[in-house]
Design an enzyme around this catalytic site. Structure first.
Site, mmCIF file in Angstrom:
data_model
loop_
_atom_site.group_PDB
_atom_site.id
_atom_site.type_symbol
_atom_site.label_atom_id
_atom_site.label_comp_id
_atom_site.label_asym_id
_atom_site.label_seq_id
_atom_site.Cartn_x
_atom_site.Cartn_y
_atom_site.Cartn_z
ATOM 1 N N GLU A 60 -22.658 44.968 -36.046
ATOM 2 C CA GLU A 60 -22.427 45.859 -34.913
ATOM 3 C C GLU A 60 -20.938 45.994 -34.620
ATOM 4 O OE1 GLU A 60 -23.731 46.308 -30.279
ATOM 5 O OE2 GLU A 60 -24.847 44.941 -31.572
ATOM 6 N N HIS A 96 -8.153 59.337 -45.618
ATOM 7 C CA HIS A 96 -9.429 58.635 -45.662
ATOM 8 C C HIS A 96 -10.191 59.021 -46.927
ATOM 9 C CE1 HIS A 96 -9.552 57.888 -41.031
ATOM 10 N NE2 HIS A 96 -8.474 57.400 -41.622
ATOM 11 N N GLU A 98 -13.119 60.066 -47.374
ATOM 12 C CA GLU A 98 -13.882 61.310 -47.302
ATOM 13 C C GLU A 98 -12.998 62.500 -47.671
ATOM 14 O OE1 GLU A 98 -15.581 58.665 -43.941
ATOM 15 O OE2 GLU A 98 -13.675 58.987 -44.935
ATOM 16 N N CYS A 126 -14.804 59.420 -39.355
ATOM 17 C CA CYS A 126 -14.096 59.628 -38.086
ATOM 18 C C CYS A 126 -14.212 61.115 -37.718
ATOM 19 C CB CYS A 126 -12.632 59.222 -38.212
ATOM 20 S SG CYS A 126 -11.687 60.304 -39.323
ATOM 21 N N CYS A 129 -12.514 63.569 -40.266
ATOM 22 C CA CYS A 129 -13.250 63.679 -41.533
ATOM 23 C C CYS A 129 -14.573 64.421 -41.323
ATOM 24 C CB CYS A 129 -13.508 62.307 -42.137
ATOM 25 S SG CYS A 129 -12.012 61.546 -42.788
#
Length: 222
Positions: A60, A96, A98, A126, A129
């Site tokens: 988490e 990133h 992506e 994010c 992205c």
């Protein structure tokens, strides 16, 4: 050369070198030496098991997990179907994974072909992205993208929730990785010790609960 590349990013593990100027110098030298694109990105056939065990863990609170690992499978359907696979990892100081996927792995989509793409990513994209994914899917109607994520990134933020909804409406399938998906990545994208039988995937203790937790959250958002 490969090993050299992989070790170096650890200087900038937290995004910033200790001494920014010295870091810049090093970067310049490094770029000259390797003539790399402007982001540090490592692509390879398989990722080290230690990275997988840490980065893909569907915990988490993802403290210290500030890299994105993106494993991809591309099925290109034309006269003949071709499947290619690989992985990308990024340094959060730069582009990133992506973005790098669209910039380097799939820069031009041939409009006469259909692409079915599946990503297995350690955490969801994010906002920036996510917007890029939405744009790309709107522009390229021949692109189908399914993103399997280990964890949701900053899912409490309204801006993030809106970006994920936009991705969905652009046709992106967003799914939380089940234990079987982690096993698939382990078998297909993670280095196995040379000469040994492929080690079986060992699920961590709370893998199923965490999957259910994130699946509920995603269902609420979407």
């Amino acid at each position: 050369k490969m090993a050299e590349k992989q070790e170096e990013p650890s200087n900038t593990q937290n995004g910033e070198p200790d001494n920014a100027e010295e870091g810049e110098e090093k970067k310049k030298k490094k770029l000259k030496r390797e003539d790399l694109p402007p982001f540090e990105i490592v692509t390879g056939e398989r990722l080290p098991a230690i990275f997988f065990k840490f980065q893909f863990r569907n915990v988490e609170y993802s403290s210290g997990r500030n890299k994105t690992f993106l494993c991809y499978v591309i099925e290109t359907q034309g006269k003949e179907s071709v499947t290619s696979r690989g992985y990308l990892e990024d340094e959060h100081a730069a582009a990133h994974a992506e973005m790098a996927f669209f910039n380097t792995i799939l820069p031009q989509c041939d409009s006469s072909l259909r692409y079915n793409i599946t990503w297995y990513v350690s955490s969801s994209p994010c906002v920036t992205c996510a917007d890029r994914i939405t744009e790309t899917l709107k522009k390229n109607k021949n692109l189908r993208l399914t993103i399997m994520v280990g964890r949701l990134f900053m899912w409490e933020e309204p801006e993030m929730q809106a970006a994920l909804k936009k991705m969905k409406s652009a046709g992106c399938k967003l799914r939380i990785m089940k234990p079987q998906d982690f096993e698939y990545v382990w078998q297909n994208f993670v280095e196995q010790e040379e000469g040994e039988e492929a080690k079986a995937f060992v699920p961590w203790e709370d893998i199923q609960e965490n999957f259910q937790y994130y699946e509920e959250k995603l269902a609420e958002i979407l």
